[in-house]
Design an enzyme around this catalytic site. Structure first.
Site, PDB file in Angstrom:
ATOM      1  N   HIS A 148       0.826  -1.209   0.000  1.00  0.00           N
ATOM      2  CA  HIS A 148       0.000   0.000   0.000  1.00  0.00           C
ATOM      3  C   HIS A 148       0.862   1.262   0.000  1.00  0.00           C
ATOM      4  O   HIS A 148       0.500   2.274  -0.601  1.00  0.00           O
ATOM      5  CB  HIS A 148      -0.925   0.005   1.219  1.00  0.00           C
ATOM      6  CG  HIS A 148      -2.010  -1.015   1.150  1.00  0.00           C
ATOM      7  ND1 HIS A 148      -3.053  -1.064   2.061  1.00  0.00           N
ATOM      8  CD2 HIS A 148      -2.236  -2.035   0.279  1.00  0.00           C
ATOM      9  CE1 HIS A 148      -3.862  -2.070   1.752  1.00  0.00           C
ATOM     10  NE2 HIS A 148      -3.374  -2.674   0.683  1.00  0.00           N
ATOM     11  N   VAL A 205       1.263   4.255  -3.411  1.00  0.00           N
ATOM     12  CA  VAL A 205       0.847   5.642  -3.204  1.00  0.00           C
ATOM     13  C   VAL A 205       2.108   6.473  -2.949  1.00  0.00           C
ATOM     14  O   VAL A 205       2.777   6.299  -1.939  1.00  0.00           O
ATOM     15  CB  VAL A 205      -0.112   5.769  -2.007  1.00  0.00           C
ATOM     16  CG1 VAL A 205      -0.532   7.219  -1.805  1.00  0.00           C
ATOM     17  CG2 VAL A 205      -1.350   4.887  -2.210  1.00  0.00           C
ATOM     18  N   ASP A 237       7.972   5.341   0.259  1.00  0.00           N
ATOM     19  CA  ASP A 237       8.580   6.415   1.045  1.00  0.00           C
ATOM     20  C   ASP A 237       8.069   6.481   2.479  1.00  0.00           C
ATOM     21  O   ASP A 237       8.272   7.474   3.170  1.00  0.00           O
ATOM     22  CB  ASP A 237       8.346   7.761   0.362  1.00  0.00           C
ATOM     23  CG  ASP A 237       6.868   8.169   0.348  1.00  0.00           C
ATOM     24  OD1 ASP A 237       6.004   7.323   0.673  1.00  0.00           O
ATOM     25  OD2 ASP A 237       6.587   9.341   0.009  1.00  0.00           O
ATOM     26  N   SER A 255       5.192   6.930   3.590  1.00  0.00           N
ATOM     27  CA  SER A 255       4.132   7.918   3.827  1.00  0.00           C
ATOM     28  C   SER A 255       2.931   7.290   4.516  1.00  0.00           C
ATOM     29  O   SER A 255       2.151   7.977   5.174  1.00  0.00           O
ATOM     30  CB  SER A 255       3.705   8.572   2.506  1.00  0.00           C
ATOM     31  OG  SER A 255       3.332   7.605   1.542  1.00  0.00           O
ATOM     32  N   PRO A 282      -5.079  -0.776  -5.881  1.00  0.00           N
ATOM     33  CA  PRO A 282      -5.910  -1.827  -6.474  1.00  0.00           C
ATOM     34  C   PRO A 282      -7.002  -2.216  -5.493  1.00  0.00           C
ATOM     35  O   PRO A 282      -6.771  -2.281  -4.282  1.00  0.00           O
ATOM     36  CB  PRO A 282      -4.903  -2.967  -6.686  1.00  0.00           C
ATOM     37  CG  PRO A 282      -3.581  -2.280  -6.826  1.00  0.00           C
ATOM     38  CD  PRO A 282      -3.641  -1.122  -5.874  1.00  0.00           C
ATOM     39  N   HIS A 304      -1.493 -12.862  -1.165  1.00  0.00           N
ATOM     40  CA  HIS A 304      -2.710 -13.166  -0.404  1.00  0.00           C
ATOM     41  C   HIS A 304      -2.720 -14.602   0.112  1.00  0.00           C
ATOM     42  O   HIS A 304      -3.693 -15.035   0.721  1.00  0.00           O
ATOM     43  CB  HIS A 304      -3.948 -12.923  -1.274  1.00  0.00           C
ATOM     44  CG  HIS A 304      -4.252 -11.469  -1.475  1.00  0.00           C
ATOM     45  ND1 HIS A 304      -5.172 -10.999  -2.391  1.00  0.00           N
ATOM     46  CD2 HIS A 304      -3.734 -10.353  -0.883  1.00  0.00           C
ATOM     47  CE1 HIS A 304      -5.222  -9.674  -2.340  1.00  0.00           C
ATOM     48  NE2 HIS A 304      -4.353  -9.262  -1.429  1.00  0.00           N
ATOM     49  N   THR A 305      -1.617 -15.324  -0.131  1.00  0.00           N
ATOM     50  CA  THR A 305      -1.494 -16.664   0.442  1.00  0.00           C
ATOM     51  C   THR A 305      -1.420 -16.601   1.963  1.00  0.00           C
ATOM     52  O   THR A 305      -1.629 -17.603   2.640  1.00  0.00           O
ATOM     53  CB  THR A 305      -0.258 -17.398  -0.130  1.00  0.00           C
ATOM     54  OG1 THR A 305      -0.203 -18.713   0.420  1.00  0.00           O
ATOM     55  CG2 THR A 305       1.037 -16.668   0.242  1.00  0.00           C
ATOM     56  N   ASP A 355      -6.618 -17.393   1.903  1.00  0.00           N
ATOM     57  CA  ASP A 355      -6.125 -18.660   1.356  1.00  0.00           C
ATOM     58  C   ASP A 355      -6.647 -19.770   2.251  1.00  0.00           C
ATOM     59  O   ASP A 355      -5.977 -20.201   3.195  1.00  0.00           O
ATOM     60  CB  ASP A 355      -4.595 -18.649   1.320  1.00  0.00           C
ATOM     61  CG  ASP A 355      -4.006 -19.892   0.661  1.00  0.00           C
ATOM     62  OD1 ASP A 355      -4.785 -20.711   0.132  1.00  0.00           O
ATOM     63  OD2 ASP A 355      -2.775 -20.038   0.683  1.00  0.00           O
TER      64      ASP A 355
END
Length: 356
Positions: A96, A100, A104, A106, A188, A218-219, A272
């Site tokens: 994430h 964005v 860095d 943020s 996403p 996502h496993t 999963d």
């Protein structure tokens, strides 16, 4: 420089060198030896620069804070032992953050309208891990190690703790000074089509294989019912239970019991099923069997352009296989170099939750 560029360069270089030695063996000297050696030296220098990433390099703190990676690793292990949920939390956090404003840190900044306050980020596990590591690093090497690098290193260590393979993390990132909640909309999302997912990844310099590989993260971890419950009720008129027709019927029944239409929207469900704490390929097996929890995940199997990569990770006969763990590390290095700040850009925060 991207690793994909290095890959393409090496292919071209191999072709050139092969042609040269073929000519040599045939008694032809289309490329004179001194010239070839000079080009080879340039090529080696370029290759070395490329693998370091966009201003980052492996071992950046080897002289300024040689214990940096060890401190981060020990901190992650300590927190993981009491709360294994930090592993997927840190992995999502790094993802994430990079999507964005680049990688860095943020996402770590506190405030009334920062990235950290938004739905996708507010409940992530692992913020305390980064803060703890930063406190220890400031005591050992004041003002040296960035929060962005701590997050990148902690993510790698989290994957290893869930039985994934390790990879070398280029470091040297600096921390950003801006964090806006409004920009998190670019992440996403669970309802994104394959075309939308592809575009969002392409905008960050990531290709279709990177997309499938990184979503494979996502496993490990969970999702709240609110992000997929719509697939279980009144989604389609073509199925007897009204659920998404791409889902296995028995899996729908299982999820409906866990996420009733009027139930707790915040309840967490494994992404999963059957292997939520282990970094492996079972996530892709679940997609093949119609047991993907998020709609965006399941589409990796139902869309032909991404299905091939899922099949290659599963070792489907007739296709060139891919090692998921190995490719995940490679894609993570690419992702972790998105929009990095280096040199004099940005800063080294004294605490990760606030700009200096």
């Amino acid at each position: 420089m991207k690793l994909s560029q290095l890959h393409n360069y090496l292919i071209n270089y191999t072709a050139i060198s092969s042609s040269y030695f073929h000519c040599l063996s045939m008694g032809s000297f289309f490329i004179h030896t001194p010239t070839f050696l000079f080009l080879l030296l340039i090529a080696m220098a370029a290759a070395a620069a490329m693998v370091q990433g966009q201003g980052t390099r492996v071992g950046f703190y080897s002289s300024t804070c040689p214990q940096a990676e060890s401190i981060v690793q020990k901190t992650v292990i300590s927190h993981f032992q009491s709360n294994p949920a930090i592993a997927p939390g840190l992995l999502r956090m790094h993802f994430h953050d990079c999507f964005v404003r680049g990688c860095d840190a943020s996402i770590l900044i506190n405030g009334s309208s920062t990235e950290k306050t938004t739905g996708p980020n507010r409940l992530l596990n692992g913020y305390d891990v980064i803060d703890d590591a930063k406190t220890q690093l400031e005591a050992a090497c004041p003002g040296v190690v960035s929060c962005a690098d701590i997050l990148a290193l902690a993510t790698r260590d989290s994957v290893v703790l869930t039985k994934g393979l390790t990879w070398k993390v280029p470091t040297g990132r600096r921390d950003g000074r801006v964090s806006l909640a409004s920009e998190v909309n670019n992440l996403p999302g669970p309802r994104d089509s394959i075309d939308v997912q592809k575009q969002k990844f392409a905008d960050k310099g990531l290709n279709d294989q990177d997309l499938v590989t990184l979503v494979g993260g996502h496993t490990i971890g969970t999702s709240a019912c609110q992000f997929f419950r719509y697939r279980l009720y009144n989604f389609s008129t073509t199925t007897a239970n009204g659920a998404d027709p791409s889902m296995d019927a028995s899996f729908v029944t299982q999820l409906q019991a866990l996420c009733p239409a009027d139930g707790d929207a915040s309840r967490r469900i494994a992404l999963d099923t059957g292997s939520q704490n282990t970094f492996d390929t079972s996530f892709f097996t679940n997609l093949k069997n119609g047991r993907g929890v998020l709609e965006s995940d399941q589409k990796l199997w139902t869309d032909a352009s991404t299905k091939t990569f899922v099949q290659r990770f599963l070792g489907v006969r007739g296709l060139l296989g891919l090692n998921f763990n190995l490719e995940f590390g490679r894609s993570m290095v690419k992702m972790s170099n998105i929009g990095v700040k280096t040199g004099t850009d940005g800063e080294i925060r004294r605490v990760c939750t606030a700009i200096n």
